[in-house]
Enzyme design. Structure first.
Site, PDB file in Angstrom:
ATOM      1  N   HIS A  34      96.197  30.694   8.803  1.00  0.00           N
ATOM      2  CA  HIS A  34      94.852  31.671   8.864  1.00  0.00           C
ATOM      3  C   HIS A  34      94.226  30.951   9.541  1.00  0.00           C
ATOM      4  CE1 HIS A  34      95.667  34.132   5.478  1.00  0.00           C
ATOM      5  NE2 HIS A  34      95.484  33.723   4.463  1.00  0.00           N
ATOM      6  N   LEU A  60      80.310  41.352  25.891  1.00  0.00           N
ATOM      7  CA  LEU A  60      81.571  41.947  24.405  1.00  0.00           C
ATOM      8  C   LEU A  60      81.455  41.615  23.128  1.00  0.00           C
ATOM      9  CD1 LEU A  60      84.229  42.712  23.362  1.00  0.00           C
ATOM     10  CD2 LEU A  60      84.282  40.058  23.806  1.00  0.00           C
ATOM     11  N   ASP A 107      97.508  40.734  11.115  1.00  0.00           N
ATOM     12  CA  ASP A 107      98.215  40.635   9.840  1.00  0.00           C
ATOM     13  C   ASP A 107      98.788  39.588  10.508  1.00  0.00           C
ATOM     14  OD1 ASP A 107      98.779  40.985   7.498  1.00  0.00           O
ATOM     15  OD2 ASP A 107     100.139  43.033   7.642  1.00  0.00           O
TER      16      ASP A 107
HETATM   17  C1  IPE Z   1      94.729  44.111   5.961  1.00  0.00           C
HETATM   18  O1  IPE Z   1      96.036  43.146   5.771  1.00  0.00           O
HETATM   19  C2  IPE Z   1      93.655  43.159   5.640  1.00  0.00           C
HETATM   20  C3  IPE Z   1      93.432  42.482   6.933  1.00  0.00           C
HETATM   21  C4  IPE Z   1      94.176  42.034   7.593  1.00  0.00           C
HETATM   22  C5  IPE Z   1      91.622  41.585   6.281  1.00  0.00           C
HETATM   23  P1  IPE Z   1      96.938  42.726   4.532  1.00  0.00           P
HETATM   24  O2  IPE Z   1      97.737  41.980   4.476  1.00  0.00           O
HETATM   25  O3  IPE Z   1      95.644  42.460   3.576  1.00  0.00           O
HETATM   26  O4  IPE Z   1      97.306  44.528   4.168  1.00  0.00           O
HETATM   27  P2  IPE Z   1      98.881  45.253   2.984  1.00  0.00           P
HETATM   28  O5  IPE Z   1      97.802  44.529   2.029  1.00  0.00           O
HETATM   29  O6  IPE Z   1      99.211  44.657   2.884  1.00  0.00           O
HETATM   30  O7  IPE Z   1      98.483  46.821   3.793  1.00  0.00           O
HETATM   31  C1  IPE Z   2      96.173  38.248   7.565  1.00  0.00           C
HETATM   32  O1  IPE Z   2      97.255  37.386   7.187  1.00  0.00           O
HETATM   33  C2  IPE Z   2      94.950  37.847   7.124  1.00  0.00           C
HETATM   34  C3  IPE Z   2      94.195  37.856   6.274  1.00  0.00           C
HETATM   35  C4  IPE Z   2      94.632  39.216   5.772  1.00  0.00           C
HETATM   36  C5  IPE Z   2      92.921  37.520   5.940  1.00  0.00           C
HETATM   37  P1  IPE Z   2      98.083  37.322   5.717  1.00  0.00           P
HETATM   38  O2  IPE Z   2      97.571  36.886   5.012  1.00  0.00           O
HETATM   39  O3  IPE Z   2      98.360  38.811   4.893  1.00  0.00           O
HETATM   40  O4  IPE Z   2      99.585  37.397   6.222  1.00  0.00           O
HETATM   41  P2  IPE Z   2     100.899  37.994   5.737  1.00  0.00           P
HETATM   42  O5  IPE Z   2     100.803  39.280   5.750  1.00  0.00           O
HETATM   43  O6  IPE Z   2     100.716  37.320   3.946  1.00  0.00           O
HETATM   44  O7  IPE Z   2     102.351  36.981   6.432  1.00  0.00           O
HETATM   45 MG    MG Z   3      99.322  41.258   5.446  1.00  0.00          MG
END
Ligand code: IPE
Ligand code: IPE
Ligand code: MG
Length: 251
Positions: free
Chosen positions: A43, A137, A26
Site C-alpha cells: 500500500h 486536474l 489493485d
Molecule cells: C477493489 O479492490 C477496491 C479497490 C482497489 C479500492 P479489491 O481488491 O478490494 O477488489 P476485489 O474484492 O478483489 O474484487
Molecule cells: C488494492 O490492493 C488496494 C486496496 C484495495 C486498498 P489489494 O490490497 O487489493 O491487493 P491484492 O489484490 O491483495 O494484491
Molecule cells: Mg485486491
C-alpha cells in the site's frame, strides 16, 4: 441537458486524450507478498504510484483522474489492515495536500465519509475547501465508495428534494445527484492487478467507458504502463450505439 453527463442519451465529443480516467488500483497485497513483505508495504508503494500517475495525467492533459482507494466492501478485511490503510490515508493527506494545491490540482472525495474517524473527515473537508478553485486536474478519491450506494444516495436525495418525482423520473433528473455529476463520464477505465471485474466501482458512470485490464500490479504501474493504456484507448472505436459507417460519414 449536458452531453457530458449522460452518455446513454447524448454523445460526447470524441477526444484523443481521455478527459477522464478512472482506475481501480489493485494488486498492492500481491506485490508485497511476492517480496515477502507485509501487505502494508504494498500500500505504501502504491501511494508512490499515485504520485507518478497524477504527474503523468497533468503532462498528458487528462483533466479528471478518479482513483478507487477503498471500497465499501474493504471493511471486511482484517481490522489491522483496515486501520493501517486509514493511517496511510491520513498521512498521505497531511503530506500531499499542500503539493496538490501548489500544482493546481483540485482534490475531491466521493464515498460515505460518515464512517471515517472525525480527524480524517476534517482533513478531507479542509483539502476539498483549499483546492476548490483549482482546475488543472481534478483528482477524485473514492473511499468507502460503492457504485450501488452512489445510485441509492442519489435517488434518496433527489426524492427528498423533489417528492413530485416519486411516480417516475429519467436520467436527467437523477444525474445531478450522482457522485461526479460535475465531471464528464470516464472515457477510460483501468484496472491493474489482473482481475477483470468492476468490484462495485462507478456502476452508473461507466456505462460507455472503454475498459482496460492489465496484469501489472498497482505498485509496478508507471507512466509507461499508463501510456500503454492510453494507446489502447486511442485504438478503440467509440460508437455509442451507432455503426462504423455512420462514424465515417460524420468524420
Ligand atoms: C477493489 O479492490 C477496491 C479497490 C482497489 C479500492 P479489491 O481488491 O478490494 O477488489 P476485489 O474484492 O478483489 O474484487
Ligand atoms: C488494492 O490492493 C488496494 C486496496 C484495495 C486498498 P489489494 O490490497 O487489493 O491487493 P491484492 O489484490 O491483495 O494484491
Ligand atoms: Mg485486491
Amino acid at each position: 441537458m449536458s452531453l457530458l453527463r449522460s452518455s446513454t442519451r447524448g454523445i460526447p465529443e470524441p477526444s484523443r486524450v481521455p478527459r477522464h480516467v478512472a482506475i481501480i488500483m489493485d494488486g498492492n497485497g500481491r506485490w508485497a507478498k511476492n517480496r515477502r513483505l507485509p501487505r502494508v508495504a504494498g500500500h505504501r508503494k502504491g501511494v508512490e504510484t499515485v504520485r507518478e500517475i497524477i504527474r503523468a495525467c497533468i503532462e498528458r492533459g487528462v483533466q479528471y483522474l478518479t482513483l478507487f482507494a477503498f471500497s465499501s466492501e474493504n471493511w471486511r478485511r482484517p481490522p489491522e489492515e483496515v486501520s493501517l490503510l486509514m493511517q496511510l490515508f491520513v498521512v498521505a493527506l497531511e503530506q500531499e495536500v499542500a503539493k496538490l494545491h501548489e500544482n493546481g490540482i483540485r482534490f475531491r472525495l466521493i464515498g460515505d465519509v460518515s464512517r471515517f474517524d472525525p480527524r480524517l473527515q476534517k482533513l478531507i473537508a479542509d483539502a476539498e475547501a483549499l483546492t476548490a478553485g483549482n482546475n488543472r486536474l481534478t483528482l477524485t478519491i473514492a473511499a468507502n465508495y460503492g457504485g450501488r450506494w452512489d445510485i441509492l444516495q442519489a435517488a434518496n436525495r433527489m426524492l427528498a428534494e423533489r417528492p413530485e418525482l416519486m411516480h417516475g423520473f429519467g436520467e436527467e433528473e437523477l444525474a445531478p445527484y450522482l457522485c461526479l455529476s460535475d465531471a464528464p463520464e470516464p472515457d477510460l477505465f483501468i484496472r491493474t492487478g489482473g482481475e477483470q471485474r468492476i468490484s462495485n466501482f462507478l456502476l452508473w458512470q461507466l456505462a460507455y467507458t472503454e475498459l482496460y485490464f492489465t496484469d501489472t500490479l498497482w505498485p509496478d504501474f508507471d507512466a509507461k504502463a499508463f501510456d500503454a493504456a492510453i494507446a489502447s484507448f486511442q485504438r478503440r472505436e467509440r460508437r455509442f450505439g451507432r455503426t462504423s459507417e455512420q462514424l465515417e460519414e460524420n468524420a
